[in-house]
Design a protein around this motif. Structure first.
Motif, PDB file in Angstrom:
ATOM      1  N   SER A  20     -22.913   1.633  85.825  1.00 32.47           N
ATOM      2  CA  SER A  20     -23.255   1.209  87.132  1.00 32.47           C
ATOM      3  C   SER A  20     -22.814   0.975  88.133  1.00 32.47           C
ATOM      4  O   SER A  20     -21.295   0.860  88.215  1.00 32.47           O
ATOM      5  N   PHE A  21     -23.173   2.153  88.747  1.00 33.47           N
ATOM      6  CA  PHE A  21     -22.314   2.299  90.087  1.00 33.47           C
ATOM      7  C   PHE A  21     -23.393   1.438  91.596  1.00 33.47           C
ATOM      8  O   PHE A  21     -24.405   2.070  91.620  1.00 33.47           O
ATOM      9  N   GLU A  22     -22.947   1.015  92.192  1.00 37.46           N
ATOM     10  CA  GLU A  22     -23.569  -0.318  93.751  1.00 37.46           C
ATOM     11  C   GLU A  22     -22.402   0.105  94.522  1.00 37.46           C
ATOM     12  O   GLU A  22     -21.410  -0.146  94.463  1.00 37.46           O
ATOM     13  N   LEU A  23     -23.321   0.850  95.335  1.00 37.82           N
ATOM     14  CA  LEU A  23     -22.433   0.975  96.790  1.00 37.82           C
ATOM     15  C   LEU A  23     -22.823  -0.207  97.906  1.00 37.82           C
ATOM     16  O   LEU A  23     -23.864  -1.044  98.136  1.00 37.82           O
ATOM     17  N   LEU A  24     -21.624  -1.028  98.097  1.00 33.39           N
ATOM     18  CA  LEU A  24     -22.000  -2.641  99.065  1.00 33.39           C
ATOM     19  C   LEU A  24     -21.611  -2.382 100.462  1.00 33.39           C
ATOM     20  O   LEU A  24     -20.268  -1.772 100.655  1.00 33.39           O
ATOM     21  N   CYS A  44     -17.992  -8.194 101.230  1.00 33.34           N
ATOM     22  CA  CYS A  44     -18.503  -8.183  99.907  1.00 33.34           C
ATOM     23  C   CYS A  44     -17.345  -9.437  99.015  1.00 33.34           C
ATOM     24  O   CYS A  44     -18.674 -10.057  98.069  1.00 33.34           O
ATOM     25  N   TRP A 100     -19.298 -12.314  97.504  1.00 32.21           N
ATOM     26  CA  TRP A 100     -19.012 -12.408  95.857  1.00 32.21           C
ATOM     27  C   TRP A 100     -18.239 -13.935  94.994  1.00 32.21           C
ATOM     28  O   TRP A 100     -19.078 -14.712  94.486  1.00 32.21           O
ATOM     29  N   THR A 115     -19.513  -4.468  86.622  1.00 34.69           N
ATOM     30  CA  THR A 115     -19.823  -3.752  87.214  1.00 34.69           C
ATOM     31  C   THR A 115     -19.129  -3.060  88.187  1.00 34.69           C
ATOM     32  O   THR A 115     -17.678  -3.890  88.534  1.00 34.69           O
ATOM     33  N   GLY A 133     -17.671  -0.233  91.126  1.00 42.74           N
ATOM     34  CA  GLY A 133     -18.758   0.529  92.879  1.00 42.74           C
ATOM     35  C   GLY A 133     -17.780   1.044  94.258  1.00 42.74           C
ATOM     36  O   GLY A 133     -16.750   1.029  94.249  1.00 42.74           O
ATOM     37  N   SER A 145     -17.551   4.725 103.028  1.00 44.19           N
ATOM     38  CA  SER A 145     -16.843   4.215 102.206  1.00 44.19           C
ATOM     39  C   SER A 145     -15.546   3.875 102.483  1.00 44.19           C
ATOM     40  O   SER A 145     -14.842   4.567 102.642  1.00 44.19           O
TER      41      SER A 145
END
Length: 300
Positions: free
Chosen positions: A6-10, A110, A114, A270, A272, A286
């Motif tokens: 899975s891929f996420e933009l933070l 970010c 976390w 995970t 991203g 990005s």
């Protein structure tokens, strides 16, 4: 079965002293405390959203120059030698220098947030190793969250800067061990000593040098460093956090590297990108790729 991550933009959300005001034409306009600055940004392939006169308000611009093997700052007005910024309860110094960097990567908040949550959720005092720790903001965040932190960087200058940030934040009593060393050599020595860590933060550069001239090259040495880091993991690890800048790799590359490192441990990986969102047009810029692993007993 395919193992597609899975891929996420933070996007960094909680800043008061920093903002990405605008970007475009290979540059970005940023607010660092009381001062707006312009720096190169290859990812900004679009046009600026703000009018030119807003950009002309910047106090300084970093001009790339191949002849200088980097570039230089051009000042529209005099800046202090350094100035104070804050993020949450952390305080730190920023300053212009020979490079375009100022002592903080704002998008990394970010990652700080976390790690803070993971450490708090552990309800223990985990031992955390921060490799390539720079000016120490990830270290300070982890220590404030309740970890015993070993902070390592190859530059004595930035480790001194990190210590000053600890003092400025009013947390000199927190358990932080400061190390100036080559990352791989240090981890290998820690393995021989039988040292164990519950959490490891890695933010390796594309290229760098150790305190004794050791050469760091991302693609050549990262696999060996991850294997060495596995040797110093506690039998019940808490988290791994890997970030990479300016490399020709994808978040999936980071994902499978961390997956291999944490094979046979019960947890979730995970991946991203981390970045910043403009105030001007809301475009996402990005800046780095990441992969994270966290224990199944903790948050994802």
């Amino acid at each position: 079965m395919e193992n597609i991550p899975s891929f996420e933009l933070l996007s960094a959300q909680n800043w008061k002293d920093y903002a990405l005001l605008d970007s475009g034409n290979g540059m970005k306009l940023e607010q660092f405390g009381d001062y707006s600055l312009i720096r190169p940004e290859p990812e900004a392939v679009w046009s600026p959203a703000l009018p030119e006169f807003e950009w002309k308000k910047a106090a300084a611009t970093y001009k790339p120059s191949p002849e200088e093997n980097g570039g230089h700052w051009e000042y529209a007005r005099k800046l202090p030698e350094r100035w104070r910024m804050t993020y949450g309860s952390l305080s730190f110094w920023v300053q212009t220098s020979a490079s375009r960097h100022l002592g903080v990567f704002p998008e990394q908040s970010c990652q700080w947030d976390w790690a803070d949550k993971v450490i708090h959720n552990a309800k223990t005092q985990p031992k955390v190793l921060n490799l390539f720790g720079y000016t120490g903001l990830a270290t300070l965040a982890a220590a404030k969250a309740g970890a015993q932190v070993t902070h390592l960087d190859a530059s004595k200058k930035v480790v001194t800067w990190a210590k000053e940030n600890q003092t400025l934040s009013g947390i000199s009593e927190l358990p932080i061990r400061w190390i100036v060393d080559d990352a791989l050599k240090f981890v290998q020595r820690e393995a021989r000593r039988g040292a164990k860590y519950q959490g490891i933060i890695l933010d390796p550069p594309k290229f760098g040098r150790g305190p004794k001239g050791e050469v760091w090259e991302f693609y050549k040495l990262l696999p060996g460093l991850l294997k060495a880091c596995r040797e110093i993991l506690d039998p019940h690890p808490l988290f791994i956090q890997l970030t990479a800048y300016a490399v020709k790799a994808s978040a999936a590359t980071m994902f499978f590297a961390v997956e291999e490192m944490m094979r046979n441990f019960d947890g979730t990986t995970t991946c991203g990108e981390i970045g910043l969102t403009e105030k001007s047009a809301g475009r996402y810029l990005s800046t780095a790729i990441y992969a994270r692993w966290t224990s199944a007993q903790n948050i994802s």
